[in-house]
Design a protein around this motif. Structure first.
Motif, mmCIF file in Angstrom:
data_model
loop_
_atom_site.group_PDB
_atom_site.id
_atom_site.type_symbol
_atom_site.label_atom_id
_atom_site.label_comp_id
_atom_site.label_asym_id
_atom_site.label_seq_id
_atom_site.Cartn_x
_atom_site.Cartn_y
_atom_site.Cartn_z
ATOM 1 N N TYR A 1 83.414 -38.332 -10.769
ATOM 2 C CA TYR A 1 83.095 -39.002 -9.500
ATOM 3 C C TYR A 1 81.628 -38.762 -9.209
ATOM 4 C CZ TYR A 1 83.840 -40.771 -4.741
ATOM 5 O OH TYR A 1 83.804 -41.510 -3.590
ATOM 6 N N GLY A 2 80.849 -39.852 -9.145
ATOM 7 C CA GLY A 2 79.430 -39.755 -8.852
ATOM 8 C C GLY A 2 79.087 -40.533 -7.596
ATOM 9 N N ALA A 3 78.019 -40.128 -6.919
ATOM 10 C CA ALA A 3 77.623 -40.796 -5.677
ATOM 11 C C ALA A 3 76.127 -40.651 -5.456
ATOM 12 C CB ALA A 3 78.400 -40.222 -4.490
ATOM 13 N N ARG A 4 75.600 -41.582 -4.699
ATOM 14 C CA ARG A 4 74.219 -41.516 -4.217
ATOM 15 C C ARG A 4 74.218 -41.841 -2.729
ATOM 16 N NH1 ARG A 4 69.590 -41.092 -7.088
ATOM 17 N NH2 ARG A 4 69.602 -41.376 -9.363
ATOM 18 N N ILE A 5 73.233 -41.275 -2.022
ATOM 19 C CA ILE A 5 73.077 -41.541 -0.593
ATOM 20 C C ILE A 5 71.802 -42.342 -0.376
ATOM 21 C CG2 ILE A 5 72.695 -40.504 1.679
ATOM 22 C CD1 ILE A 5 74.438 -38.158 0.794
ATOM 23 N N VAL A 6 71.932 -43.448 0.360
ATOM 24 C CA VAL A 6 70.791 -44.305 0.678
ATOM 25 C C VAL A 6 70.692 -44.399 2.204
ATOM 26 C CG1 VAL A 6 69.720 -46.561 0.367
ATOM 27 C CG2 VAL A 6 71.170 -45.623 -1.448
ATOM 28 N N ARG A 7 69.539 -43.979 2.748
ATOM 29 C CA ARG A 7 69.352 -43.956 4.203
ATOM 30 C C ARG A 7 68.493 -45.144 4.669
ATOM 31 N NH1 ARG A 7 71.250 -39.180 6.058
ATOM 32 N NH2 ARG A 7 71.424 -37.471 4.549
ATOM 33 N N LEU B 1 64.270 -47.148 -9.264
ATOM 34 C CA LEU B 1 64.391 -46.662 -7.890
ATOM 35 C C LEU B 1 63.511 -45.424 -7.673
ATOM 36 C CD1 LEU B 1 66.372 -43.911 -7.985
ATOM 37 C CD2 LEU B 1 68.098 -45.640 -8.419
ATOM 38 N N THR B 2 63.265 -45.101 -6.412
ATOM 39 C CA THR B 2 62.467 -43.934 -6.033
ATOM 40 C C THR B 2 63.357 -42.960 -5.280
ATOM 41 O OG1 THR B 2 60.496 -45.321 -5.829
ATOM 42 C CG2 THR B 2 60.441 -43.127 -4.783
ATOM 43 N N GLU B 3 63.455 -41.730 -5.793
ATOM 44 C CA GLU B 3 64.268 -40.709 -5.126
ATOM 45 C C GLU B 3 63.411 -39.946 -4.121
ATOM 46 O OE1 GLU B 3 65.907 -38.270 -8.182
ATOM 47 O OE2 GLU B 3 67.436 -39.737 -8.776
ATOM 48 N N HIS B 4 63.850 -39.891 -2.863
ATOM 49 C CA HIS B 4 63.147 -39.183 -1.791
ATOM 50 C C HIS B 4 63.852 -37.869 -1.491
ATOM 51 C CE1 HIS B 4 60.655 -42.731 -0.729
ATOM 52 N NE2 HIS B 4 61.731 -43.412 -1.120
ATOM 53 N N GLY C 1 66.422 -49.744 2.146
ATOM 54 C CA GLY C 1 66.958 -48.386 2.066
ATOM 55 C C GLY C 1 66.009 -47.399 1.415
ATOM 56 N N ARG C 2 66.332 -46.118 1.623
ATOM 57 C CA ARG C 2 65.557 -45.020 1.042
ATOM 58 C C ARG C 2 66.547 -44.106 0.314
ATOM 59 N NH1 ARG C 2 64.041 -40.158 3.263
ATOM 60 N NH2 ARG C 2 64.962 -40.796 5.238
ATOM 61 N N VAL C 3 66.428 -44.073 -1.030
ATOM 62 C CA VAL C 3 67.353 -43.271 -1.841
ATOM 63 C C VAL C 3 67.031 -41.797 -1.640
ATOM 64 C CG1 VAL C 3 68.243 -42.836 -4.150
ATOM 65 C CG2 VAL C 3 67.498 -45.141 -3.519
ATOM 66 N N THR C 4 68.031 -41.049 -1.164
ATOM 67 C CA THR C 4 67.825 -39.638 -0.830
ATOM 68 C C THR C 4 68.459 -38.753 -1.888
ATOM 69 O OG1 THR C 4 67.881 -40.197 1.514
ATOM 70 C CG2 THR C 4 68.165 -37.882 0.930
#
Length: 801
Positions: free
Chosen positions: A223-229, A199-202, A393-396
């Motif tokens: 507890y882990g999380a990622r945001i995808v816009r 993946l590519t982190e923006h 999506g765009r991984v933020t």
């Protein structure tokens, strides 16, 4: 867990038939309960392209389609409402076959020729519950272009067989494709290839920072999380949808499908939140407050306990951790920003919440067993990558988290002699290490000691015996040597004293014409209070029906139901018995007391002899006679007594007796109340119930046989006038105590009330039998024994008629 061979081959290539694969896995300790072959019964199925669609001139619901099947364009009449031009579909050509033995022939439908059939997924053997909603009432259409005329099963990823694992609770590692791949590696060799997630982190572009806080480390260790816009909600690619279908999960949309797909890959449940609907810039995990409420995805308001774990936005719950999400933060068609959750939750709390609320899901089934730490972040990155690839999506930013993620392997030390002694084998250290390495367990050898590193995906391995089992499993149970047990003395197999007595009871009852009944131990709340003084029963937390909600307190209600069932079907004469247990509640949280009981019901007539015109009514005396015969067979008659009782409200107050063993009440016998019988459409009916635990525990002595006497017996009849409240049993006990010797038998042969007997009084006629086994009795000897009997009776208030 359903494991697709086609999908498994992506993780580890296995060049064997599905039958051999299933057989080896079963022999290795995981039972393959079933193999689903999606190619079975299918022939001549291809990918077709619908060039045009026209309305059938003679039928509103039929359409005439021109379908290119590669070799030619055929006219096919189709009744699916969703068929349209410029679509790629599944076509069964003329001469083809479908599951269920369906043959495809050239036909005419309302005057129009139809050469083939455009198929739905259900017609290919896919259960309706697993089919995406948009295809449930119509044909299936590919989301992308396909090569026309190619094999449709291959294009659908259905040229495949699926194994259905029947897993024991300790094998949670096999609840994923990763676990299935490592198990296959152990049995067949090779290397497992995990899917990549490049993946590519923006950068966040200056938007508000997001934070996570765990208030209780026991509830949520990590507890882990990622945001995808910029996510676009649309159907998932066909290959992903079909793999979910083969695993028993219905596709919804690309975001939901990706979370389910990654769950199946790694066994790590994920949750997708609509970031914009969370209502704050933080997630706070905690235990719920007692009686706190939240609305879950199924639109139900849930009242929570303080043992439930909730995901909150800092103010209110937005999800029930590991079980179900909340209603206002779910992903919808308008969602553009997704927050992916990947966490560790307290397994005990998840299991309690899931059981109490009756919410069972693929996620809760894994969380309650404990998930593998090593896949938590890998699954999170995998989901973010798939959203990037298949949802635009765009991984933020990077991973947002709180808590400790322990990735260190545990260790178990064992010696080769320990393993060999328990398996009865003589394996070398190299053979043991080789078996463990097939499982992906690294082993360090120091002399005779093997130090084994255990990854978290196999945290079911905790003690040396677990390692021994794994060695035997992988080396092969068939290789274990067989041997006869060693013994120094031989004891014959025989029934225990209790088992013998149970057989005596059953044989006696069945010889008297009773038939054994077997009923559920569960009954309704109303019936649990019948024929017992106990008003409370032990209730199930989640009963399947109201008729099976409480453990029974008495055997009689079900036996009454059995009698009613038979009478309603023209079987008027019913005699049944049942041996089983009743359950006495000891309060919430405690195991109930279990009491072994014998119950019986008699209705109609007994011992009917048509040619003599005789029968015995099912009354109190019939029930008492049956019970007495049991006591006699068990040799406990001397300790049994009957006392008049009004019994329970369901019993006849004047025809019921309590049964005592010594001074302890062990049951009752009598007739049911006429009103209760009428309410149940029964005529005169008798019942009995005895606690047989104490009877079975009585040890009988050696039976002593006596020679039949050659001297005659002498009888004396006496008629006594006593108060109506005096029982015959009391008079007989007085006689037995007063007659010091020669009394052989005593019984009542008549009871009279009426003319020549005063009001409130009754006449009881009793016959006494005397016998001297050594010589003939004389009148003087009889008088010397009989006179004290009469005096004792008069002293107790009886008068001689």
């Amino acid at each position: 867990m359903r494991v697709s061979k086609e999908w498994l081959n992506e993780w580890i290539p296995v060049d064997v038939s599905i039958d051999e694969l299933a057989e080896r896995i079963t022999r290795g300790g995981i039972e393959v309960d079933d193999v689903i072959d999606y190619t079975e019964g299918i022939k001549n199925l291809v990918v077709g392209y619908v060039e045009s669609v026209e309305q059938h001139p003679e039928a509103d619901r039929l359409k005439i389609c021109q379908v290119n099947t590669g070799e030619e364009t055929n006219q096919i009449v189709c009744g699916a409402p969703n068929v349209k031009a410029d679509s790629y579909v599944i076509v069964s050509r003329v001469g083809g076959r479908l599951p269920g033995g369906i043959k495809i022939k050239r036909a005419k439908l309302r005057g129009e020729v139809s050469e083939g059939m455009i198929c739905s997924l259900e017609e290919l053997g896919i259960p309706e519950d697993y089919i995406p909603k948009e295809y449930q009432n119509g044909i299936f259409m590919f989301n992308e272009a396909k090569n026309i005329g190619t094999d449709a099963l291959s294009a659908l990823y259905l040229d495949d067989q699926v194994m259905d694992f029947d897993l024991t609770p300790n094998r949670k590692d096999a609840l994923s494709m990763a676990g299935a791949a490592y198990e296959t590696r152990a049995l067949f060799g090779g290397e497992v290839t995990r899917p990549k997630s490049p993946l590519t982190e923006h950068e966040d572009n200056g938007s508000a920072a997001f934070s996570i806080r765990n208030e209780d480390a026991d509830a949520v260790p990590y507890y882990g999380a990622r945001i995808v816009r910029d996510v676009e909600i649309k159907p998932a690619p066909t290959w992903m949808q079909v793999r979910l279908i083969k695993a028993g999960i219905r596709p919804i949309n690309n975001v939901v499908d990706i979370s389910n797909y990654v769950l199946l890959e790694f066994g790590q449940p994920l949750h997708m939140f609509d970031r914009d609907k969370i209502g704050s810039d933080e997630i706070v995990t905690r235990f719920a407050g007692q009686d706190e409420e939240m609305t879950t995805l199924d639109d139900k308001i849930r009242k929570l306990n303080d043992s439930d774990i909730v995901i909150t936005n800092g103010r209110e719950p937005i999800a029930l951790a590991g079980v179900m999400g909340g209603d206002f933060s779910e992903v919808t068609e308008s969602t553009t920003t997704v927050l992916i959750e990947s966490a560790l939750f307290n397994p005990v709390s998840i299991r309690k919440t899931s059981n109490r609320l009756n919410l069972r899901s693929e996620a809760s089934a894994r969380f309650e067993k404990g998930v593998s730490h090593e896949f938590v972040l890998e699954a999170l990155d995998r989901a973010a990558y798939l959203l990037e690839k298949y949802a635009g999506g765009r991984v933020t930013g990077s991973v947002i988290s709180d808590g400790e993620l322990n990735l260190e392997n545990s260790r178990i030390s064992v010696t080769g002699s320990f393993i060999n002694n328990r398996l009865g084998m003589d394996l070398s250290t190299e053979e043991i290490v080789g078996s463990l390495s097939k499982l992906g367990l690294e082993t360090e050898v120091r002399g005779e000691t093997l130090n084994i590193s255990i990854p978290s995906r196999r945290d079911d391995l905790k003690i040396r015996e677990d390692i021994t089992e794994e060695v035997a499993r992988i080396y092969g149970y068939d290789a274990l040597p067989s041997s006869l047990p060693e013994y120094t003395s031989i004891t014959p197999g025989k029934l225990t004293d209790e088992q013998k007595k149970v057989r005596i009871i059953r044989h006696q009852l069945e010889s008297l014409g009773l038939t054994q009944a077997i009923n559920y131990a569960l009954t309704s709340r109303e019936k649990s209070k019948q024929f017992t003084e106990r008003t409370e029963g032990l209730e199930l937390l989640m009963p399947m029906s109201e008729d099976h909600a409480v453990l029974r307190n008495s055997m009689i209600p079900h036996l009454i139901d059995n009698a009613v069932y038979n009478v309603n079907r023209q079987q008027k004469d019913v005699q049944l018995y049942e041996m089983g247990r009743v359950f006495v509640s000891r309060g919430e949280g405690n195991q109930p007391e279990e009491i072994e009981m014998l119950g019986g019901v008699l209705t109609g007539e007994m011992n009917r002899t048509e040619w003599l015109g005789t029968s015995v009514p099912a009354d109190f005396y019939a029930a008492k006679g049956i019970v007495d015969s049991i006591f006699e067979k068990l040799g406990v008659t001397d300790n049994i007594s009957y006392r008049q009782s009004e019994g329970f409200r369901e019993m006849h107050p004047g025809r019921t007796a309590d049964i005592y063993f010594g001074e302890e009440k062990i049951g009752f016998a009598g007739e049911i109340h006429p009103k209760f019988a009428e309410d149940n459409d029964l005529n005169r009916t008798a019942v009995f119930e005895i606690s047989i635990d104490q009877l079975l525990s009585v040890k009988n002595g050696i039976i002593v046989y006596e020679q039949l006497s050659k001297y005659p017996t002498i009888t004396r009849d006496i008629a006594l006038v006593v108060e109506q409240s005096v029982t015959a049993d009391a008079l007989m006990n007085t006689i037995r105590k007063a007659a010091k010797k020669y009394l052989e038998d005593v019984f009542v042969f008549d009871v009279y009330e009426g003319e020549n007997v005063a009001d409130g009084m009754k006449s009881v006629a009793i016959r006494l039998t005397y016998l001297n086994r050594e010589q003939t009795l004389t009148d003087e000897e009889i008088e010397a024994v009989h006179s004290p009997v009469l005096e004792a009776l008069e002293q107790d208030g009886a008068s001689i008629r």
